[in-house]
Design a protein around this motif. Structure first.
Motif, PDB file in Angstrom:
ATOM      1  N   ALA A  66       0.826  -1.214   0.000  1.00  0.00           N
ATOM      2  CA  ALA A  66       0.000   0.000   0.000  1.00  0.00           C
ATOM      3  C   ALA A  66       0.856   1.258   0.000  1.00  0.00           C
ATOM      4  N   GLY A  67       2.075   1.182   0.531  1.00  0.00           N
ATOM      5  CA  GLY A  67       2.962   2.343   0.596  1.00  0.00           C
ATOM      6  C   GLY A  67       2.755   3.124   1.878  1.00  0.00           C
ATOM      7  N   ARG A  68       3.719   3.029   2.811  1.00  0.00           N
ATOM      8  CA  ARG A  68       3.538   3.705   4.091  1.00  0.00           C
ATOM      9  C   ARG A  68       3.432   5.220   3.936  1.00  0.00           C
ATOM     10  N   SER A  69       4.199   5.790   3.026  1.00  0.00           N
ATOM     11  CA  SER A  69       4.125   7.242   2.838  1.00  0.00           C
ATOM     12  C   SER A  69       2.757   7.654   2.314  1.00  0.00           C
ATOM     13  N   ARG A  70       2.231   6.837   1.441  1.00  0.00           N
ATOM     14  CA  ARG A  70       0.890   7.125   0.906  1.00  0.00           C
ATOM     15  C   ARG A  70      -0.169   7.016   2.005  1.00  0.00           C
ATOM     16  N   LEU A  71       0.001   6.019   2.880  1.00  0.00           N
ATOM     17  CA  LEU A  71      -0.969   5.839   3.963  1.00  0.00           C
ATOM     18  C   LEU A  71      -0.899   6.992   4.954  1.00  0.00           C
ATOM     19  N   LEU A  72       0.322   7.459   5.265  1.00  0.00           N
ATOM     20  CA  LEU A  72       0.479   8.544   6.225  1.00  0.00           C
ATOM     21  C   LEU A  72      -0.079   9.855   5.693  1.00  0.00           C
ATOM     22  N   GLY A  73      -0.083  10.030   4.361  1.00  0.00           N
ATOM     23  CA  GLY A  73      -0.564  11.281   3.774  1.00  0.00           C
ATOM     24  C   GLY A  73      -2.054  11.298   3.515  1.00  0.00           C
ATOM     25  N   ALA A  74      -2.738  10.166   3.721  1.00  0.00           N
ATOM     26  CA  ALA A  74      -4.168  10.090   3.438  1.00  0.00           C
ATOM     27  C   ALA A  74      -4.961  10.230   4.727  1.00  0.00           C
ATOM     28  N   PRO A  75      -6.217  10.684   4.652  1.00  0.00           N
ATOM     29  CA  PRO A  75      -7.074  10.692   5.845  1.00  0.00           C
ATOM     30  C   PRO A  75      -7.203   9.284   6.415  1.00  0.00           C
ATOM     31  N   ALA A  76      -7.446   9.204   7.727  1.00  0.00           N
ATOM     32  CA  ALA A  76      -7.459   7.905   8.399  1.00  0.00           C
ATOM     33  C   ALA A  76      -8.425   6.908   7.756  1.00  0.00           C
ATOM     34  N   PRO A  77      -9.695   7.253   7.462  1.00  0.00           N
ATOM     35  CA  PRO A  77     -10.602   6.264   6.852  1.00  0.00           C
ATOM     36  C   PRO A  77     -10.111   5.791   5.492  1.00  0.00           C
ATOM     37  N   GLU A  78      -9.573   6.736   4.685  1.00  0.00           N
ATOM     38  CA  GLU A  78      -9.077   6.363   3.366  1.00  0.00           C
ATOM     39  C   GLU A  78      -7.841   5.483   3.491  1.00  0.00           C
ATOM     40  N   ALA A  79      -6.965   5.793   4.429  1.00  0.00           N
ATOM     41  CA  ALA A  79      -5.759   4.978   4.628  1.00  0.00           C
ATOM     42  C   ALA A  79      -6.132   3.563   5.048  1.00  0.00           C
ATOM     43  N   MET A  80      -7.120   3.430   5.923  1.00  0.00           N
ATOM     44  CA  MET A  80      -7.565   2.105   6.348  1.00  0.00           C
ATOM     45  C   MET A  80      -8.123   1.322   5.174  1.00  0.00           C
ATOM     46  N   ARG A  81      -8.881   1.993   4.325  1.00  0.00           N
ATOM     47  CA  ARG A  81      -9.439   1.296   3.160  1.00  0.00           C
ATOM     48  C   ARG A  81      -8.343   0.841   2.208  1.00  0.00           C
ATOM     49  N   LEU A  82      -7.406   1.732   1.932  1.00  0.00           N
ATOM     50  CA  LEU A  82      -6.318   1.379   1.016  1.00  0.00           C
ATOM     51  C   LEU A  82      -5.509   0.195   1.546  1.00  0.00           C
ATOM     52  N   LEU A  83      -5.205   0.219   2.835  1.00  0.00           N
ATOM     53  CA  LEU A  83      -4.404  -0.859   3.408  1.00  0.00           C
ATOM     54  C   LEU A  83      -5.194  -2.172   3.431  1.00  0.00           C
ATOM     55  N   SER A  84      -6.476  -2.120   3.798  1.00  0.00           N
ATOM     56  CA  SER A  84      -7.293  -3.340   3.842  1.00  0.00           C
ATOM     57  C   SER A  84      -7.399  -3.975   2.463  1.00  0.00           C
ATOM     58  N   GLN A  85      -7.587  -3.161   1.436  1.00  0.00           N
ATOM     59  CA  GLN A  85      -7.721  -3.714   0.090  1.00  0.00           C
ATOM     60  C   GLN A  85      -6.370  -4.212  -0.434  1.00  0.00           C
ATOM     61  N   ALA A  86      -5.296  -3.481  -0.125  1.00  0.00           N
ATOM     62  CA  ALA A  86      -3.969  -3.968  -0.515  1.00  0.00           C
ATOM     63  C   ALA A  86      -3.650  -5.278   0.201  1.00  0.00           C
ATOM     64  N   ASN A  87      -4.106  -5.408   1.413  1.00  0.00           N
ATOM     65  CA  ASN A  87      -3.882  -6.632   2.174  1.00  0.00           C
ATOM     66  C   ASN A  87      -4.576  -7.828   1.517  1.00  0.00           C
ATOM     67  N   VAL A  88      -5.772  -7.619   0.980  1.00  0.00           N
ATOM     68  CA  VAL A  88      -6.470  -8.702   0.289  1.00  0.00           C
ATOM     69  C   VAL A  88      -5.654  -9.167  -0.918  1.00  0.00           C
ATOM     70  N   VAL A  89      -5.174  -8.220  -1.714  1.00  0.00           N
ATOM     71  CA  VAL A  89      -4.378  -8.583  -2.897  1.00  0.00           C
ATOM     72  C   VAL A  89      -3.109  -9.319  -2.479  1.00  0.00           C
ATOM     73  N   GLN A  90      -2.485  -8.854  -1.397  1.00  0.00           N
ATOM     74  CA  GLN A  90      -1.251  -9.493  -0.935  1.00  0.00           C
ATOM     75  C   GLN A  90      -1.503 -10.928  -0.491  1.00  0.00           C
ATOM     76  N   GLN A  91      -2.610 -11.176   0.193  1.00  0.00           N
ATOM     77  CA  GLN A  91      -2.892 -12.540   0.656  1.00  0.00           C
ATOM     78  C   GLN A  91      -3.214 -13.467  -0.516  1.00  0.00           C
ATOM     79  N   LEU A  92      -3.801 -12.928  -1.586  1.00  0.00           N
ATOM     80  CA  LEU A  92      -4.012 -13.738  -2.789  1.00  0.00           C
ATOM     81  C   LEU A  92      -2.663 -14.155  -3.385  1.00  0.00           C
ATOM     82  N   GLU A  93      -1.697 -13.245  -3.365  1.00  0.00           N
ATOM     83  CA  GLU A  93      -0.361 -13.594  -3.842  1.00  0.00           C
ATOM     84  C   GLU A  93       0.286 -14.629  -2.926  1.00  0.00           C
TER      85      GLU A  93
END
Length: 793
Positions: free
Chosen positions: A679-706
């Motif tokens: 998801a990119g830690r810098s990207r997560l830190l620069g986004a609002p908290a709800p948006e950062a949580m969404r980005l990380l949760s969805q990136a986590n799904v893709v990562q677990q598929l890999e």
């Protein structure tokens, strides 16, 4: 100025209370400039339409203008709609033409009066809403049929002939009329239709487009016919209204029955069109909503007066009403004033009206009739599976007539509704000599043949599990099933009947009174938490569990016994479902699945440790291998969710000291470091908290598929096309699911209709690259401190 609860204006106590203030507070004077402007627009629309409808009805031309005046002034003053405009309408043309042909014009005026009296009675007894029980498919089919009939009749006038006696006669006589057409009349009619088609589409004409297309078309045809001195028939108005007046006349005794039926037909058609039109036009303005009973009284009063004055029947006209609302009208003043302008027109400009060619009015009616066949409405009815009612009503009106067509259309609508209400589905399955039959729907005598046919196919001597998933069972259905059960048990077979809802069969077997029709959705809010179902009163958790178990035994266990007995010795799930341990995520609820459908793995953060990681997790690995290798599931789903505590902990891990009480949690979250990197830690830190949580949760799904593809069994079946991987994301706030799109790599919402129609199962392959990134297994125990003691939440 204040407004009371009803929206009426009230002046402050210290404001002026002079005559001007009181005058402005009257309902009709709240929007005077807008209403006057709109009344002129409606007046320009009403004059040519009123003349044309009078022509098509076989009535005196002035009768159309009288009806327009009365419809505007009387219906506008007495009725309950703020912007609906009443007058002669094309929907009554066929009825009136038949009445004029059968009984003469003066008796038709009496029929119009009687229709008004009937409407007054309906409004006085406050049953206006009963008219809305008529299926819209029937109404629109009837209007389309009348449109076809009007167009077929008036096209003969455009071609220089006389209107035929019926629609079928119009069809059969049309080829001969085409061969013997009169060129001047055809030219005038063609010009009128051309202007009607082109005028609304002209670009850049500014305010000129405020002129109605009907007025522009009739004016253009009149000017061309006059300048070219074309030999065409023209409008013939009497010298005065007094000379034109022909009041109602009592019919002969032999005609009383037909007159009564005619009055009832006019009243019903005019009432239904007026009420439906008033409701439709309410959507075009933000003023007071229509009072249906008062509107019906207004229509009845207008028809009574119109018939007495020698006018056509009156109804709410959707074309004029729409033009009125869009022109800025907000009170009945506009409808009243449009009637006044028509009176002025008759008094001052009647000579100009006599220049109008009859072919132009006929062409206008052909155009209106064609517009009454609304293909957009037909497409909408097709989506609701009621197009057959529309088509049958249309065809019946054209072939048999208006009254017969409405009756036939209404009968078809009832049959369609009965079919829906009594639709029954029968599903069968045979396994190791044991038959499972599921009957769903409303089990009435109409569904007995279908059920009986399936039951007769069951071999003698077999065991049958019969699930009655029905919301109603009549006596015929009970007798059919009971007789089959007795016969089957006589031949050595056994029958186990499970009733999912009300015990219809059991009650009939005990000769107990039948229950009312039940809802087919099972227990009310069965998916709701304990506290929403009255269980949670501060009781210990053990008591809550026991209370839930008692409810399960009382209401569900018996119904599930047959199903679970078949699943007890085998399972063949459709998917391995990997999701978070969060208590708010319930896999069987969000996938509408049941026992035996999902092989579920739940853990904090829906993580899948990579195969061969330095600190592997045998529990997850064992579940993946067992599901893919032994159970041979065709699909693996990884489902993340919003507001996930594990994802929050991942974002807060950097630089956080270890905590001995959360040591296991810290090591476990180390398997999610690759998701944070993706998801990119810098990207997560620069986004609002709800948006950062969404980005990380969805990136986590893709990562677990890999990560899943690092397991040899998963990789092999995936490459062979025998296994599909699906990523899902559940938004807790909206309770909606998004699915990973293979093409874009984005999560796209699943529409509700698709969720209802498509059960969970194999989905398109996600965009998983063949080469996975290095495993994130370096020092997973480090810095696992989080402020959230429940990361799964």
């Amino acid at each position: 100025m204040r407004h009371d609860a009803q929206g009426t204006s009230t002046a402050p106590r210290d404001a002026g209370t002079g005559p001007l203030t009181r005058l402005r507070s009257l309902p009709l004077l709240r929007n005077v400039p807008g209403d006057l402007a709109a009344s002129l627009v409606v007046f320009l629309v009403a004059v040519p339409l009123s003349l044309g409808i009078a022509v098509a009805s076989g009535a005196p031309l002035v009768a159309g203008l009288i009806a327009a005046i009365v419809g505007g002034i009387v219906a506008g003053s007495v009725g309950g709609s703020a912007v609906q405009v009443s007058g002669p309408t094309a929907s009554l043309t066929i009825i009136v033409a038949d009445l004029v042909h059968t009984y003469g014009w003066r008796v038709t005026c009496l029929i119009t009066m009687l229709a008004g009296v009937i409407q007054l009675g309906l409004g006085a007894f406050r049953i206006a809403r009963a008219a809305l029980a008529v299926s819209p498919a029937v109404i629109h089919g009837m209007l389309a049929g009348m449109g076809v009939t009007i167009a077929l009749a008036q096209i003969h006038v455009v071609l220089g002939g006389d209107p035929p006696s019926s629609a079928m006669a119009g069809i059969t006589e049309l080829p001969g009329q085409l061969l013997d057409s009169h060129t001047p009349a055809v030219a005038v009619g063609a010009l009128t239709i051309a202007v009607l088609l082109v005028w609304p589409r002209l670009p850049g004409v500014g305010r000129i487009r405020l002129l109605p297309a009907a007025l522009v078309a009739i004016t253009a045809a009149t000017v061309v016919a006059t300048l070219a001195e074309l030999p065409v028939e023209r409008v013939d108005l009497p010298d005065s209204l007094a000379a034109a007046w022909s009041g109602p006349l009592l019919p002969e005794r032999a005609d009383l029955h037909g007159v009564a039926i005619g009055a009832l037909a006019v009243a019903l058609v005019a009432s239904v069109e007026s009420l439906l039109g008033a409701i439709a036009v309410d959507r075009l303005h933000d003023g007071p909503r229509v009072n249906l009973n008062r509107e019906l009284i207004g229509q009845g009063t207008a028809n009574t007066v119109s018939g007495a004055l020698g006018g056509l029947p009156v109804a709410g006209v959707i074309v004029r009403s729409t033009a009125n609302a869009r022109a800025g009208a907000r009170t009945p003043l506009s409808a009243i004033m449009h009637g006044v302008w028509i009176m002025v027109f008759i008094a001052l400009l009647a000579t100009a009206a006599e220049l109008v060619p009859m072919a132009a009015l006929a062409a206008l009616l052909v155009f209106i009739g064609a517009q009454m066949v609304n293909l957009a409405r037909l497409r909408d009815l097709r989506r609701h599976r009621e197009a057959s009612v529309y088509v049958v009503a249309l065809g019946a009106v054209v072939v048999f007539g208006l009254l017969e067509g409405v009756i036939i259309g209404f009968a078809v609508a009832i049959l369609v509704s009965l079919r829906r209400l009594t639709r029954v589905t029968v599903l069968t399955e045979e396994f190791e000599g044991r038959w499972h039959i599921v009957v769903q729907g409303s089990l009435t005598f109409l569904g007995v043949p279908r059920v009986a046919h399936v039951l007769r196919t069951v071999p003698n001597g077999t065991h049958v599990d019969l699930d009655l998933h029905v919301d109603f069972m009549d006596h015929a259905a009970f007798e059919s099933i009971h007789a089959w059960r007795l016969d089957h048990e006589r031949t050595g077979g056994t029958v186990d009947i499970d009733e999912v809802h009300e015990n219809w069969y059991e009650r009939r077997s005990r000769q107990a009174p039948p229950a009312d029709k039940t809802a087919p959705s099972g227990l009310s809010r069965w998916w709701a938490p304990w506290q929403m179902r009255g269980f949670d009163h501060g009781d210990p958790p053990s008591d809550l569990l026991l209370s839930g178990a008692r409810e399960y035994h009382a209401s569900t266990a018996g119904r599930m016994r047959s199903l679970m007995s078949r699943l007890a010795h085998r399972q063949h799930p459709k998917a391995l479902f990997i999701t978070c341990a969060d208590s708010r995520v319930v896999p069987n609820v969000i996938t509408a699945s049941g026992p035996g459908d999902l092989f579920t793995v739940r853990n904090i953060g829906n993580l899948v440790p990579r195969h061969g990681a330095a600190q592997p997790d045998d529990s997850v690995g064992a579940a993946v291998e067992y599901a893919v290798t032994v159970l041979d599931v065709p699909s693996v789903v990884v489902c993340g969710h919003s507001n996930c505590g594990a994802m929050k902990a991942l974002m807060e891990r950097a630089g956080t000291p270890d905590d001995s009480e959360l040591a296991h949690l810290g090591r476990w979250l180390g398997h999610g470091e690759a998701s944070a990197a993706r998801a990119g830690r810098s990207r997560l830190l620069g986004a609002p908290a709800p948006e950062a949580m969404r980005l990380l949760s969805q990136a986590n799904v893709v990562q677990q598929l890999e990560n899943l593809l690092t397991y040899p069994a998963v990789r092999r079946r995936y490459e062979e096309g025998r296994l599909e991987l699906t990523g899902m994301y559940y938004d807790l706030e909206t309770a909606e699911i998004s699915v990973l799109d293979p093409g874009s790599g984005e999560f796209t919402p699943v529409p509700a209709a698709e969720l209802a129609e498509a059960p969970p199962g194999p989905a398109p392959r996600p965009p998983v690259p063949p080469q996975a990134p290095p495993p994130a297994d370096t020092d997973p125990a480090g810095s696992a401190r989080t402020q959230d003691p429940s990361p799964a939440g």
